[in-house]
Design a protein around this motif. Structure first.
Motif, PDB file in Angstrom:
ATOM      1  N   ASP A  66       6.463  -2.712  10.035  1.00  0.00           N
ATOM      2  CA  ASP A  66       6.790  -1.280  10.535  1.00  0.00           C
ATOM      3  C   ASP A  66       7.041  -1.587  11.984  1.00  0.00           C
ATOM      4  OD1 ASP A  66       7.298   1.335  11.017  1.00  0.00           O
ATOM      5  OD2 ASP A  66       5.367   1.974  11.189  1.00  0.00           O
ATOM      6  N   TRP A  69      -2.829   3.330  13.512  1.00  0.00           N
ATOM      7  CA  TRP A  69      -1.569   3.366  13.118  1.00  0.00           C
ATOM      8  C   TRP A  69      -1.580   4.544  12.109  1.00  0.00           C
ATOM      9  CZ3 TRP A  69       0.184   2.568   7.880  1.00  0.00           C
ATOM     10  CH2 TRP A  69       1.720   2.566   7.590  1.00  0.00           C
ATOM     11  N   CYS A  84       4.789  10.748   7.320  1.00  0.00           N
ATOM     12  CA  CYS A  84       4.195  12.001   7.497  1.00  0.00           C
ATOM     13  C   CYS A  84       3.010  12.076   8.638  1.00  0.00           C
ATOM     14  CB  CYS A  84       3.608  12.219   5.760  1.00  0.00           C
ATOM     15  SG  CYS A  84       2.283  11.461   5.496  1.00  0.00           S
ATOM     16  N   TYR A  94       5.123   7.041   0.871  1.00  0.00           N
ATOM     17  CA  TYR A  94       5.610   5.801   1.943  1.00  0.00           C
ATOM     18  C   TYR A  94       4.858   4.661   1.306  1.00  0.00           C
ATOM     19  CZ  TYR A  94       6.229   2.734   5.512  1.00  0.00           C
ATOM     20  OH  TYR A  94       6.526   1.564   6.516  1.00  0.00           O
ATOM     21  N   TYR A 127       0.809  -1.153  -0.040  1.00  0.00           N
ATOM     22  CA  TYR A 127      -0.063  -0.003  -0.078  1.00  0.00           C
ATOM     23  C   TYR A 127       0.857   1.242  -0.098  1.00  0.00           C
ATOM     24  CZ  TYR A 127      -4.188  -2.771   0.867  1.00  0.00           C
ATOM     25  OH  TYR A 127      -5.164  -3.698   0.624  1.00  0.00           O
ATOM     26  N   GLN A 152      -5.484   6.975   4.246  1.00  0.00           N
ATOM     27  CA  GLN A 152      -5.056   7.727   3.300  1.00  0.00           C
ATOM     28  C   GLN A 152      -4.144   6.850   2.319  1.00  0.00           C
ATOM     29  OE1 GLN A 152      -5.743  11.139   2.794  1.00  0.00           O
ATOM     30  NE2 GLN A 152      -7.362  10.301   4.071  1.00  0.00           N
ATOM     31  N   PHE A 153      -4.198   5.421   2.355  1.00  0.00           N
ATOM     32  CA  PHE A 153      -3.249   4.700   1.744  1.00  0.00           C
ATOM     33  C   PHE A 153      -4.067   3.887   0.694  1.00  0.00           C
ATOM     34  CE2 PHE A 153      -0.676   5.372   5.295  1.00  0.00           C
ATOM     35  CZ  PHE A 153       0.750   5.055   4.808  1.00  0.00           C
ATOM     36  N   CYS A 204       1.335   5.413   0.701  1.00  0.00           N
ATOM     37  CA  CYS A 204       0.705   6.628   1.106  1.00  0.00           C
ATOM     38  C   CYS A 204       0.364   7.899   0.110  1.00  0.00           C
ATOM     39  CB  CYS A 204       1.552   7.073   2.353  1.00  0.00           C
ATOM     40  SG  CYS A 204       0.868   8.739   3.147  1.00  0.00           S
ATOM     41  N   TYR A 255       3.863   0.702   2.205  1.00  0.00           N
ATOM     42  CA  TYR A 255       3.845  -0.394   3.424  1.00  0.00           C
ATOM     43  C   TYR A 255       4.127  -1.471   2.862  1.00  0.00           C
ATOM     44  CZ  TYR A 255       2.392  -3.305   6.953  1.00  0.00           C
ATOM     45  OH  TYR A 255       2.320  -4.427   7.902  1.00  0.00           O
ATOM     46  N   CYS A 279       2.492  11.116   0.775  1.00  0.00           N
ATOM     47  CA  CYS A 279       4.031  11.444   0.757  1.00  0.00           C
ATOM     48  C   CYS A 279       4.747  10.219   0.043  1.00  0.00           C
ATOM     49  CB  CYS A 279       4.651  11.514   2.312  1.00  0.00           C
ATOM     50  SG  CYS A 279       4.634   9.709   3.021  1.00  0.00           S
ATOM     51  N   LYS A 282      -4.384   5.581   8.241  1.00  0.00           N
ATOM     52  CA  LYS A 282      -4.288   4.553   7.617  1.00  0.00           C
ATOM     53  C   LYS A 282      -5.364   4.694   6.326  1.00  0.00           C
ATOM     54  CE  LYS A 282      -5.226  -0.534   7.841  1.00  0.00           C
ATOM     55  NZ  LYS A 282      -5.519  -1.562   8.984  1.00  0.00           N
ATOM     56  N   CYS A 333       1.060   6.860   9.342  1.00  0.00           N
ATOM     57  CA  CYS A 333       2.285   6.789   8.099  1.00  0.00           C
ATOM     58  C   CYS A 333       3.302   7.274   9.057  1.00  0.00           C
ATOM     59  CB  CYS A 333       2.024   7.581   7.079  1.00  0.00           C
ATOM     60  SG  CYS A 333       3.299   7.741   5.809  1.00  0.00           S
TER      61      CYS A 333
END
Length: 53
Positions: A19, A37, A42, A11, A4, A48-49, A6, A13, A9, A46, A39
């Protein structure tokens, strides 16, 4: 397992890595990551993934 990204930014996952710095063990699928959880880069939530196709 699916990765996944972000949307804020970039990132990624990776469930194979998890993580560990934020208590998510390697091998944890994204759906099993806690809802609170954030990011690690930033700080967005979650939801926003997006799944990487």
């Amino acid at each position: 397992m699916q990765k996944y990204v972000c949307t804020a930014c970039g990132y990624i996952y990776d469930p194979n890595l998890g993580d560990p710095d934020n208590s998510v063990a390697p091998g944890t699928s994204f759906k099993d990551v806690a809802e609170d959880w954030l990011c690690p880069l930033c700080g967005v939530a979650k939801d926003q993934f997006d799944a990487i196709a």
